[in-house]
Design an enzyme around this catalytic site. Structure first.
Site, short mmCIF file in Angstrom:
data_model
loop_
_atom_site.label_atom_id
_atom_site.label_comp_id
_atom_site.label_asym_id
_atom_site.label_seq_id
_atom_site.Cartn_x
_atom_site.Cartn_y
_atom_site.Cartn_z
CG ASP A 35 -1.75 -1.23 1.39
OD1 ASP A 35 -2.20 -1.76 0.36
OD2 ASP A 35 -1.96 -1.67 2.53
CD GLU A 212 -9.34 -2.62 -1.15
OE1 GLU A 212 -9.80 -2.61 0.00
OE2 GLU A 212 -8.63 -3.54 -1.58
O1 FUB Z 1 -3.35 -3.71 3.01
C1 FUB Z 1 -4.63 -4.00 3.48
C2 FUB Z 1 -5.64 -3.62 2.44
O2 FUB Z 1 -5.41 -4.34 1.24
C3 FUB Z 1 -5.55 -2.17 2.01
O3 FUB Z 1 -6.04 -1.29 2.93
C4 FUB Z 1 -6.25 -2.27 0.71
O4 FUB Z 1 -6.13 -1.14 -0.09
C5 FUB Z 1 -5.60 -3.50 0.13
O5 FUB Z 1 -4.35 -3.20 -0.42
#
Ligand code: FUB
Length: 449
Positions: A35, A212
């Protein structure tokens, strides 16, 4: 300073400044990282990733799921050598976070008036008005990008979600974007820790499939809302364009396709650094069998004349120059020919990295952008060749000028050998390594002296 003090001082320095050297993907090679939010601060690139770890046993944690206890920050001036500034926020030092949840997901950090605001999601330790603990988003504040960061007492009121991202617009107004089924946006107050408007779901984005990880930026008056979205099987990076931070946005295209090897998540950010745009993203390179242990990668990004984004194809080579005098991991090739393959050196300890296996004559790999800062006389190689072997190194292309012919003796384990080099002028060159007989040869790295 007496010896004991010196010992502790040196230990402190080493903890804070572990350096990952060499220009290649993944960029962080001694731990998992995911991320990535990259920011250009004071002429350097800072990366604020999250930190995956293998799930510790006996903690009653969900199996085969994300396990993320803290955040590090990394910086680089040349995108090749990365400094790890150590842990900046940890779950058991944030008053509102459930310190047993290992849920420190994707963060962001931004500078305003000389202060650095680090935004991060995590599971709350007390239930909100709806009776649910769920994910909150908090802020930790520092005077320098590398910290120390002081976490706020409470998560931002009125926000229930993950993957915070901040845009400060040209008029100074800050916007918080985050996701929770939809992608939301809200204005922030001047203090950067409270909402100045109710969060609203951004319209006109795909209805079906998880969205997301928003990352919003402005370029030439256009706003780009970029985000991972599951159109088919796993996340791919998509984007929408608009004329203002809150939209309306129009879906425009795909920045990076789904992972070819099935890593379910991707998460990214983009920066313009010294006139070149870069895409930071993640992939499970060091953990091919478990896609919740990921690693940060970088590739160059280009725009079309109409402002749309050209698709980025992930590479092993990454960006930046590799120094001819440091070990060059040719398994992070820029091009590869039939007969050459890449494997882990030790599949039980993947952070040992990879090796290139040349399985017959004419197998080759090309590694681009090697910087020869001075004249070299010797080629050093770390090799394994049970029957011995013969390889050639040429510059620029497969049939380019010969740099070295190497007779590799029979080895029973890894061995470092030297060979004489022919003339190669100082400058930036591609290096092509090929095998010239049928004996299989494995190479860990090469370097020039
Ligand atoms: O890293 C945990 C979660 O997985 C993140 O918050 C999302 O964006 C995905 O990458």
């Amino acid at each position: 300073m007496n010896n004991i003090k010196l010992f502790f001082a040196l230990g402190f320095i080493l903890t804070l400044f572990t350096v990952n050297s060499g220009a290649q993907n993944p960029i962080i090679r001694d731990q998992f990282s995911a991320d990535p939010t990259a920011r250009v601060i004071n002429g350097k690139v800072y990366v604020f990733p999250s930190h995956d770890i293998p799930t510790p046993p006996d903690k009653n944690l969900r199996e085969n799921w994300f396990c993320m206890p803290d955040y590090h920050v990394f910086s680089s001036e040349n995108l090749s050598d990365w400094t790890d500034h150590g842990v900046i926020v940890i779950q058991n030092k944030v008053p509102w976070v459930d310190s047993t949840s290992y849920s420190m997901w994707a963060p962001d950090c931004i500078e305003k008036n000389g202060k650095y605001y680090f935004y991060f999601p995590a599971n709350k330790n007390v239930a909100g008005p709806n009776g649910r603990k769920g994910f909150g988003i908090g802020v930790a504040i520092a005077d320098k990008p590398e910290g120390p960061y002081v976490p706020q007492e409470n998560a931002i009121e009125g926000v229930f979600g993950i993957d915070p991202n901040i845009l400060i617009d040209k008029d100074g107004q800050a916007y918080l974007y985050y996701s929770m089924r939809h992608i939301f946006v809200a204005k922030l107050k001047d203090n950067m820790t409270e909402l100045a408007s109710e969060p609203v779901a951004i319209a006109n984005l795909p209805e079906k499939g998880l969205k997301e990880g928003p990352f919003v930026f402005e370029r030439k008056g256009k706003y780009y809302l970029t985000f991972p979205h599951v159109e088919n099987n796993t996340e791919r990076l998509e984007y929408a364009m608009g004329d203002s931070p809150m939209g309306p946005y129009t879906m425009t295209g795909v920045i990076m396709d789904e992972s070819e090897t099935g890593c379910w998540t991707n998460h990214h950010s983009m920066i313009d650094y010294k006139g070149q745009w870069y895409l930071f993203y993640h992939h499970n390179d060091y953990s091919p069998k478990f896609d919740k242990n990921r690693s940060v990668c970088i590739d160059s990004l280009f725009f079309n004349a109409d402002g749309t984004i050209k698709k980025v194809i992930p590479t092993k080579r990454g960006v930046g120059l590799s120094s001819a005098g440091s070990p060059i991991q040719i398994d992070r090739y820029s091009a590869i020919g039939e007969g050459a393959t890449v494997e882990f050196i030790d599949s039980l300890n993947t952070f040992e990295g990879w090796k290139t296996v040349f399985d017959g004559s004419n197998a080759w790999v090309k590694y681009n952008a090697v910087e020869f800062s001075k004249k070299v006389k010797t080629l050093e190689l770390k090799v394994l060749a049970e029957s011995g072997g013969r390889i050639e190194v040429r510059s620029e292309k497969l049939d380019g000028p010969l740099v070295a012919k190497v007779e590799i003796p029979k080895t029973t384990g890894w061995k470092t050998i030297d060979a004489k080099t022919l003339k190669i002028e100082p400058g930036i060159h591609n290096v092509v390594v090929s095998s010239v007989n049928d004996a299989p040869v494995e190479i860990d790295w090469i370097r020039f002296k």
